[in-house]
Design an enzyme around this catalytic site. Sequence first.
Site, mmCIF file in Angstrom:
data_model
loop_
_atom_site.group_PDB
_atom_site.id
_atom_site.type_symbol
_atom_site.label_atom_id
_atom_site.label_comp_id
_atom_site.label_asym_id
_atom_site.label_seq_id
_atom_site.Cartn_x
_atom_site.Cartn_y
_atom_site.Cartn_z
ATOM 1 N N ILE A 641 0.855 -1.184 0.000
ATOM 2 C CA ILE A 641 0.000 0.000 0.000
ATOM 3 C C ILE A 641 0.893 1.237 0.000
ATOM 4 C CG2 ILE A 641 -1.772 1.255 1.276
ATOM 5 C CD1 ILE A 641 -2.640 -1.481 -0.023
ATOM 6 N N GLY A 714 -3.439 -3.267 -7.847
ATOM 7 C CA GLY A 714 -4.378 -2.158 -7.974
ATOM 8 C C GLY A 714 -5.477 -2.206 -6.929
ATOM 9 N N GLY A 716 -8.307 0.236 -7.495
ATOM 10 C CA GLY A 716 -9.366 1.104 -8.020
ATOM 11 C C GLY A 716 -10.698 0.417 -8.184
ATOM 12 N N GLU A 717 -10.691 -0.815 -8.624
ATOM 13 C CA GLU A 717 -11.940 -1.445 -9.030
ATOM 14 C C GLU A 717 -12.410 -2.570 -8.121
ATOM 15 O OE1 GLU A 717 -11.801 -1.152 -13.766
ATOM 16 O OE2 GLU A 717 -9.873 -1.367 -12.822
HETATM 17 MO MO1 MOS Z 1 -11.329 1.683 -16.073
HETATM 18 S S1 MOS Z 1 -13.006 0.820 -16.722
HETATM 19 O O1 MOS Z 1 -10.175 0.593 -16.039
HETATM 20 O O2 MOS Z 1 -11.200 3.272 -16.182
#
Ligand code: MOS
Length: 753
Positions: A641, A714, A716-717
Amino acid sequence: MTEIMLSQTPAHVRHGSNIGQSFTRRDGALKVTGAAKYAADHHPPGMLYAVLAVSSIARGRVASLDVAAARAHPGIVEVITPANRPPLAQDPDERSDLFTFRLDLLQSDRVRYANQPIAVVIAETLEAATEGAALLSPRYEIEPARVGLDAAESFVPSAVGPGFPAQMHRGDVDAGLAAATRKIAETYETPAQYHNPMEPHAIVASWDGDRLSIDTPSQGLTIAQGRLAGLLGISPDNIHIRSPFLGGGFGCKGLISGPQVLGVIAARVVGKPVKLVLRREQMYGPVGHRAPTRQTLRLGTDRDGRLIAIDHHTKTMSSTFDDFFESASDASHTPYASAAIATSHEAVRADIGTPMFMRAPGEATGSIALESAIDHVAQACGMDPLAFRLRNYAEVEPISGKPFSSKALRECYRQGAERFGWERRPLAPRQMRDRDGLLVGWGVGTATFPALMFMGNARAVLRGDGRGVLEIGAQDMGQGAGTALAQIAADALGLEIDRVEFRSGTSDLPDAGIAGGSAHTATAGMAIHNAGADVIARLAELATNDRRSPLFGAGNAGVTARGGRLSRSDDESRSESYADILGRAGLAQIEGHGSGAADAAAQSTYAMHAHGAVFAEVKVDPDLGQIRATRLVGAFAAGRIINPRMVESQLLGGMIWGVSFALHEQAIMDPRSGRPMNANLAEYHIPVNADVPSLEAILVKEHDPHVNALGIKGVGEIGITGTAGAVANAVWHATGVRMHKFPITLDRLIEPR
Ligand code: MOS
């Protein structure tokens, strides 16, 4: 298992205290004071305003436009239609590669979807341009719109998502299902969703001869530059893009969109700077969306509640003129072990704008169906849904057979469950009520997202005054990437963070690839790390070969870069400042370069994913069916992190999106006209503060030595995955009703299916 060597062992050890710190956003003060200039905030001298006219039908042709009426309106400078749009160097309907999608740039009078641009009106004021666009009063030859997942014959796409096979399998799923003691077969539907960043697509474009300068939000500067260069027939070097701030991206700003290109064309036609900003409803068509799906899951277990067959089939939708297929079934490739596993996709074409990558594309959509089905089969086995997941989570990735960090996932289940208080959960549904008589339910979902890397480059400079510069054309969509990357830059150069100038967000800087796929910090971070290593290696070379340096001859012992000094790794008292080394060498500065990319050897050996477990509480009004998510606890393991504050914020944002997926978001198409009926932020529901439950994201420690030298995955998702399913499963636990259509709205809950 093959052990692999890290190919990126740093040439010289650098120590810093920046990575891992919870710095606040570097651009925070600029943003909260309004000093941050977003694309649409730019007003170059002489700038004109362009407004799009968009189609109100979904299929047919534009029979006429009253261009004369528009031109007669005061302040109108130009009206561009297919009749007078200047030629382009490339057909916008040409599809040269996987990431070059077809664009609507006024190439014909055909209408392929609602809200397709049909004209651009340019005026001295925004008001005049808006009025001019209204005066065009288009007349159409209307053909019936083909709408919905049953609009047409379906077919098997040649690929789904970014070039994945549409069908994959391991083992014999039908045999597994035939042998299963318990099995389910359930079908789930997810709606079309639209990205809806706060900042719509906006562009301010200026031409100077054949040089183009633009302010526009972009998640991928070099790709945008290349696409524009191809369409306009100019060199990419002649295109300068500034994108220092994005008001959200979510995938719809990953590739340059048709409306942005039309802004550039407009500026060229009038020979003056032009601003074009999409109105909210104009974003429901030409800039991508998440396609709807209908997913069927067939799961079978043995008598011990072990999965022996997973079959995940998705039907989805693309436009009539291009190919993007939501890879929802691929969500079943990873989280759960099963000897037999099969994933497949089919698609129909409808009169819609081409769908696009949208925040956890495939994973979010597939996860809510998979997690709902897993819960359902756990119930069929009479098992607690967490116990079922603990019995079935994968030690190796089922579809590839490659090992991954499943221990971290186990820890996510453990820490999340403990924090949430899961052990107090009654097995049967409808057992809990709050003081107001609302039904209370608890649900769980497994979160997973691939740890991807793309390609990125960075340039590092050490200056004679001992300060550093780190340049990379990275993008910050608001998530804090610029802050995290600056932390990596400081450690890469062995400097305090305020002695490093971090430059990003413009296309003249080294290509950072795309800020997408939750891969940006890893990709750009490794490019920065390697650029720093390169420049430090050059500096060490100068010092260790110079008799006048205390580091002379330290080559074999190695040197450490920290706090603006190089020291012998075996004797830190022998050290010298960067400034002294450069000064004696008579150098104003030295420069280094580095790139970041996935390690192919490691990737072929290990499946790489971030993991998590999300626990949700919902409350449901037993009479009215009103649903509220009231409490969420997510535990996530995502490697090293860089900045806990930014990462927690990313994870919480993803979890809110998961709630939104489960309970709020959907685009509603009018089956008669093929138009989205709620193309606005009033009726397209996204969570507001009152819809956001008590949230907690636990960062589970994970050291993954294989993903990259920095150990970054990552974040983000991943927060969306797991969460949406956990909320749906909590709704079942509250009510005893299994929902198959998302979002779960009160009408659907009162009258399921
Ligand atoms: Mo994204 S859908 O990887 O901006």
